[in-house]
Design an enzyme around this catalytic site. Structure first.
Site, PDB file in Angstrom:
ATOM      1  N   ASP A 183      86.734   5.635   0.793  1.00 51.60           N
ATOM      2  CA  ASP A 183      85.548   6.386   1.227  1.00 51.60           C
ATOM      3  C   ASP A 183      85.541   6.453   2.755  1.00 51.60           C
ATOM      4  OD1 ASP A 183      82.804   7.447   0.015  1.00 51.60           O
ATOM      5  OD2 ASP A 183      82.352   6.467   1.931  1.00 51.60           O
ATOM      6  N   ASP A 226      83.876  13.174   0.242  1.00 51.41           N
ATOM      7  CA  ASP A 226      84.682  12.432   1.216  1.00 51.41           C
ATOM      8  C   ASP A 226      85.259  11.169   0.586  1.00 51.41           C
ATOM      9  OD1 ASP A 226      82.235  11.158   0.936  1.00 51.41           O
ATOM     10  OD2 ASP A 226      82.158  10.476   3.009  1.00 51.41           O
TER      11      ASP A 226
END
Length: 318
Positions: A183, A226
Site C-alpha cells: 500500500d 493504490d
C-alpha cells in the site's frame, strides 16, 4: 515446301511477343516471350500432318501458353486472333486444312488453363483472406482476454487473474505461496497536491518497479487504487527478502511531469507452506493486517504476518 512458301513462324512470333509484352504487368520482355512462341508455333505446325488427329498434343501446347514464363500474361484475344489468322500453308493444302482444327484445340485449352489459373488464384486469395481473418480474430480474442485479466492503467494483473494464478500455485505439492500486500503511503496527498494525472504517472512507474523486483513467475496485481498484491510460488520462505526489496524499490522518488514526487510504501507479508493450502482470502487477510501494522508504525517498512516472515518491523533508512 519451298523457302518462299514456308509459314512466317518467326515474324509472327515476334509480332505476337511484342503485343503480349506490351500488355503484360509481369515485367517479362518480348525477347523472353518470342522463343517460347516460336517453339509452340512450330510444334503446332507439325501436328497438322499427324495421323490420327492429335487433339491431346494440341491441347498440351495450348496449355503451355499459360505456363511459365507466360503465366502472368493475359492474352486470350491475342492468341485467338494470331492462331486463327496464321497462314499455315497454301490454300487447299493438308496443313492449311488441318490448321484451324489444331489451332482451335490449342485456343480452347489455353482458355481452360486461364480459367483454372484464375480459380486457383481466387482460392488462394480466399484462403489468404480467411487466414488473415483467423489471425485478426485470435488477436482480438487475445486482446479481450488481456483486458479482462489486466489493469488498464498499469498493465498489471487484476483480481481475476490473481485468483486464478494463486489457485494454480496452491496445487503445487512442493511449493508454498508467498503473498505480499503493498500500500502506497500518503498517496491521497499526491493526488491532492499534484493532481490525478501525476498520480497515474506515479502508479505506472511504481508498477514497473514491482515488475522488475518480482522473481520470475510472480503474479503482480493492482488490487485497488493504490494497493498492489504480489504472489509467488516458493519452495522456501523467502517472503521477507522480497518484502524488503519492494520497500527499497518503492522508496525512491518518482520523476513525473510535475517534477520530483516523494513516494514510499507499507508492505504486509505472509507465507503459506505447501501443507497449509490456505485460500487466497485468508492469505490476503493475514497480509493486509500485517500491512496495516507497517503503516501504523510510520510506513516505509514491511511487517510479516508470521514469525520468520519479517515478524519484526523493518524500516528503510532515510
Amino acid at each position: 515446301m519451298t523457302a518462299d512458301k514456308r509459314p512466317p513462324v518467326h515474324s509472327t512470333a515476334r509480332e505476337w511477343a511484342l503485343a503480349a509484352g506490351a500488355q503484360s504487368d509481369a515485367g517479362i520482355t518480348a525477347a523472353e516471350i518470342e522463343p517460347v512462341l516460336v517453339d509452340i508455333l512450330e510444334q503446332l505446325l507439325e501436328l497438322t500432318v499427324s495421323d490420327p488427329f492429335p487433339i491431346r498434343a494440341a491441347r498440351r501446347l495450348g496449355a503451355r501458353l499459360c505456363a511459365e514464363p507466360l503465366h502472368q500474361v493475359r492474352m486470350l484475344a491475342l492468341v485467338t486472333r494470331t492462331l486463327l489468322g496464321f497462314p499455315a500453308g497454301p490454300r487447299g493444302s493438308l496443313v492449311a486444312t488441318q490448321w484451324p482444327l489444331v489451332a482451335s484445340q490449342a485456343i480452347d485449352s489455353y482458355a481452360q488453363a486461364l480459367q483454372e489459373l484464375a480459380l486457383a488464384q481466387q482460392k488462394k486469395n480466399f484462403s489468404d483472406e480467411a487466414t488473415q481473418r483467423v489471425r485478426e480474430f485470435a488477436a482480438l480474442q487475445q486482446r479481450l482476454e488481456h483486458e479482462a485479466t489486466h489493469d488498464a492503467l498499469t498493465g498489471l494483473a487484476n483480481r481475476t487473474l490473481l485468483r486464478k494464478r494463486v489457485r494454480i500455485m496452491a496445487e503445487h505439492p512442493e511449493r508454498g505461496i508467498g503473498l505480499l500486500v503493498v500500500d502506497l503511503d500518503r498517496f491521497k496527498q499526491i493526488n491532492d497536491n499534484y493532481g490525478h494525472a501525476v498520480g497515474d504517472e506515479v502508479l505506472v512507474e511504481l508498477a514497473q518497479r514491482l515488475r522488475e523486483v518480482a522473481p520470475p513467475g510472480t503474479v503482480v496485481c493492482r488490487y485497488g487504487g493504490d494497493e498492489f498484491v504480489l504472489a509467488a510460488g516458493m519452495e522456501d520462505n523467502r517472503v521477507a527478502e522480497l518484502a524488503a526489496d519492494i520497500v527499497l524499490a518503492l522508496n525512491d522518488s518518482v520523476w513525473s511531469s510535475a517534477g520530483r514526487v516523494p513516494v514510499s510504501a507499507s508492505v504486509g507479508a505472509t507465507y503459506s507452506p505447501p501443507a497449509d493450502r490456505s485460500e487466497l482470502a485468508e492469505l490476503l487477510r493475514r497480509a493486509d493486517r500485517a500491512m496495516y501494522s507497517a503503516k501504523t508504525a510510520g510506513g516505509r517498512r514491511y511487517v510479516g504476518a508470521e514469525p520468520g516472515v519479517g515478524g519484526v518491523d523493518t524500516a528503510v533508512a532515510g
